[in-house]
Design a protein around this motif. Structure first.
Motif, PDB file in Angstrom:
ATOM      1  N   ARG A  67      49.044  40.108  54.211  1.00  0.00           N
ATOM      2  CA  ARG A  67      48.852  41.051  54.818  1.00  0.00           C
ATOM      3  C   ARG A  67      50.091  41.705  55.341  1.00  0.00           C
ATOM      4  NH1 ARG A  67      44.328  40.397  59.060  1.00  0.00           N
ATOM      5  NH2 ARG A  67      45.688  38.535  59.455  1.00  0.00           N
ATOM      6  N   THR A  95      52.253  42.651  58.662  1.00  0.00           N
ATOM      7  CA  THR A  95      51.837  42.876  60.055  1.00  0.00           C
ATOM      8  C   THR A  95      53.179  43.290  60.492  1.00  0.00           C
ATOM      9  OG1 THR A  95      52.098  40.501  60.359  1.00  0.00           O
ATOM     10  CG2 THR A  95      50.154  40.886  59.942  1.00  0.00           C
ATOM     11  N   PRO A 132      44.918  41.789  48.838  1.00  0.00           N
ATOM     12  CA  PRO A 132      44.382  42.116  50.027  1.00  0.00           C
ATOM     13  C   PRO A 132      43.636  40.955  50.844  1.00  0.00           C
ATOM     14  CG  PRO A 132      43.183  43.158  48.653  1.00  0.00           C
ATOM     15  CD  PRO A 132      44.377  42.752  47.891  1.00  0.00           C
ATOM     16  N   ASP A 165      50.086  36.331  57.235  1.00  0.00           N
ATOM     17  CA  ASP A 165      50.492  37.613  57.848  1.00  0.00           C
ATOM     18  C   ASP A 165      52.059  37.645  57.523  1.00  0.00           C
ATOM     19  OD1 ASP A 165      48.125  38.364  58.661  1.00  0.00           O
ATOM     20  OD2 ASP A 165      48.425  37.285  60.903  1.00  0.00           O
TER      21      ASP A 165
END
Length: 390
Positions: A29, A31, A25, A3
Motif C-alpha cells: 500500500r 501511504t 493490493p 506501507d
C-alpha cells in the motif's frame, strides 16, 4: 500489509514502483507519495493511489498541493519541504521507502529512512556516492535493510544472498548498455545534442540519468555504489559493455564459478525483489525468451578514451574521502549545464576532471564535510563552465 513511501513518485522509477504496488493490493500500500515541483502530477497519483500523505519538495507549492487535494475530494494530508519528508519517512507512516529522488537532493530522506530502520529500495545512487560510509553505518546501526533497485546492483544482491556467498566472492562485474553513442570515437561526440544524449536505446529514464548513461558516468557512480553496498574494493570491480541489456551483472567466486542475473530491461523486476525479498512476487514483467531477443549475448570493454567519466569515477573511488562527493556534484552541475544548452557534451568529463584536480580529497567523516565538498564542487563547475560555453 507493507506501507510504502514512494519518493520521486512522478519519475520513471516512482511510476514503476506504483505499478508493482497496484498489482498487490492485499500486500502493498502506497501511504506516502513525494515529488519535487509537479503538483498536478502528484495530485493525479494521489487520486489513483489514495495515500495518507503527499509531499511536495518546493515549499512555495504547498498551497497548490493542498488546494489540489481538496479539489479532488481527497483526505490525503499535504506537506512541503525536506524536513517534512524526512519526518514522514522516519515515522510510522511507512515501513518501506522507495528512495528515487534524483541527485544529492535525495540524501537527507534516504538517511532519515536508514536511521529509522526502514526497508529501503535504493534507486538514489547519489546517496551512496556522496555519503556511502555514513549511509551504510546508519543502516547497520538501526537494522535497516537496503535493497538496491539499480538493475546491476539488484542482480548482485540476488547473486549474493548471504554471508557465506560474500565470503567466497572474487570480483563483481557490472554490465553497461554502452548508451546511445556506443562505438563512436571521441571526435564524433563534439556536436551531440541533449536530445540525442537522452535517447537511451534500452531503458526509459529521466534526462539526467540518461545523459549519465551516455557519458558512462552512470556506470562510474554504480562502481562506487557497489563498493559501499557489497564491501568490495575498486580492484575487484570490473565493467563490461553489454548492448542487449539482458545480463544485469555477474558475480565471480573464488572457485571459478560465475553467476549472472538475466531479465528484460524493466525496473519493475528489481522493485518487486525489493518489496518482497526473499520471496518473489509478480512484477508485470514477462519472462526472458533469449531466442526472441535474437539469441545472442555480446560483451566488449568500455572505451575510456571516448567516455572518460568511468575512469574518473574509479579515480575518485581510489582517492576516497570527499572525492566521490566532488565527482557527483561536479557531474550533476555539468550535466545540468549541458541539458540547458550552455556547454557541449565533451565538456562534462572535462569539468569533472578539473573539479577533482582543483578540490583535493579530504576527510569525509561528517555530513557537513561532505555537503561542503558538494557545494565547493558545484561552485567550481559553475565558474569553470564559462570557459566551455557554446
Amino acid at each position: 500489509m507493507l506501507d510504502v513511501a514512494v519518493l520521486g513518485a512522478t519519475g520513471s522509477i516512482g511510476t514503476s514502483a506504483l505499478d508493482v504496488i497496484a498489482r498487490h493490493p492485499q500486500r502493498l500500500r502506497a501511504t506516502v507519495l513525494a515529488a519535487g515541483q509537479n503538483v498536478e502530477a502528484l495530485v493525479a497519483l494521489c487520486v489513483r493511489h489514495r495515500p495518507r500523505h503527499a509531499v511536495i519538495a518546493d515549499p512555495q507549492r504547498f498551497a497548490d498541493l493542498r488546494d489540489g487535494l481538496r479539489g479532488a475530494g481527497l483526505d490525503t494530508l499535504p506537506h512541503a519541504g525536506d524536513a517534512a519528508l524526512d519526518e514522514l519517512v522516519g515515522s510510522d507512516a511507512c515501513r518501506a521507502v522507495v528512495a528515487a529522488i534524483v541527485g544529492a537532493a535525495g540524501l537527507s530522506s534516504t538517511l532519515a529512512a536508514a536511521r529509522a530502520g526502514k526497508r529501503i529500495l535504493l534507486a538514489n545512487k547519489e546517496s551512496l556516492v556522496l555519503a556511502g560510509e555514513l549511509l551504510m553505518q546508519a543502516a547497520h546501526d538501526a537494522g535497516a535493510t537496503i535493497v538496491p533497485v539499480d538493475s546491476e546492483h539488484n542482480a548482485i544482491f540476488q547473486c549474493l544472498p548471504d554471508a557465506a556467498a560474500h565470503a567466497g566472492l572474487a570480483r563483481i562485474i557490472l554490465t553497461a548498455s554502452g548508451g546511445p553513442f556506443r562505438g563512436r570515437r571521441r571526435e564524433e561526440l563534439h556536436d551531440v545534442t541533449p536530445e540525442q544524449a537522452a535517447a537511451h536505446p534500452k531503458w526509459s529514464m529521466g534526462p539526467k540519468i540518461s545523459v549519465d548513461s551516455a557519458t558512462l558516468m552512470n556506470k562510474g557512480l554504480e562502481v562506487i555504489e557497489a563498493h559501499h553496498l557489497f564491501g568490495v574494493e575498486a580492484e575487484r570491480i570490473d565493467v563490461l559493455v553489454h548492448p542487449q541489456s539482458l545480463v544485469h551483472s555477474f558475480v565471480e567466486f573464488v572457485d571459478g564459478s560465475t553467476l549472472a542475473q538475466l531479465g528484460l530491461p524493466d525496473m519493475r523486476t528489481a522493485l518487486s525483489v525489493g518489496f518482497a525479498w526473499p520471496e518473489r512476487i509478480a512484477s508485470g514483467v514477462a519472462g526472458l525468451d533469449l531466442l526472441a531477443q535474437g539469441g545472442r549475448l555480446e560483451f566488449e570493454a568500455p572505451d575510456l578514451e571516448a567516455f572518460p567519466c568511468l575512469g574518473l569515477a574509479f579515480e575518485a573511488l581510489r582517492s576516497g574521502g570527499t572525492a566521490p562527493a566532488v565527482l557527483n556534484a561536479a557531474n550533476e552541475t555539468a550535466v545540468s549545464a549541458f541539458l540547458q544548452g550552455r556547454i557541449g557534451f565533451l565538456a562534462i568529463p572535462a569539468l569533472v576532471e578539473q573539479a577533482l584536480a582543483a578540490l583535493p580529497s579530504s576527510s569525509a567523516g561528517s555530513l557537513d564535510a561532505l555537503r561542503d565538498a558538494d557545494a565547493q564542487a558545484r561552485r567550481f563547475v559553475e565558474r569553470a563552465a564559462h570557459a566551455h560555453a557554446l
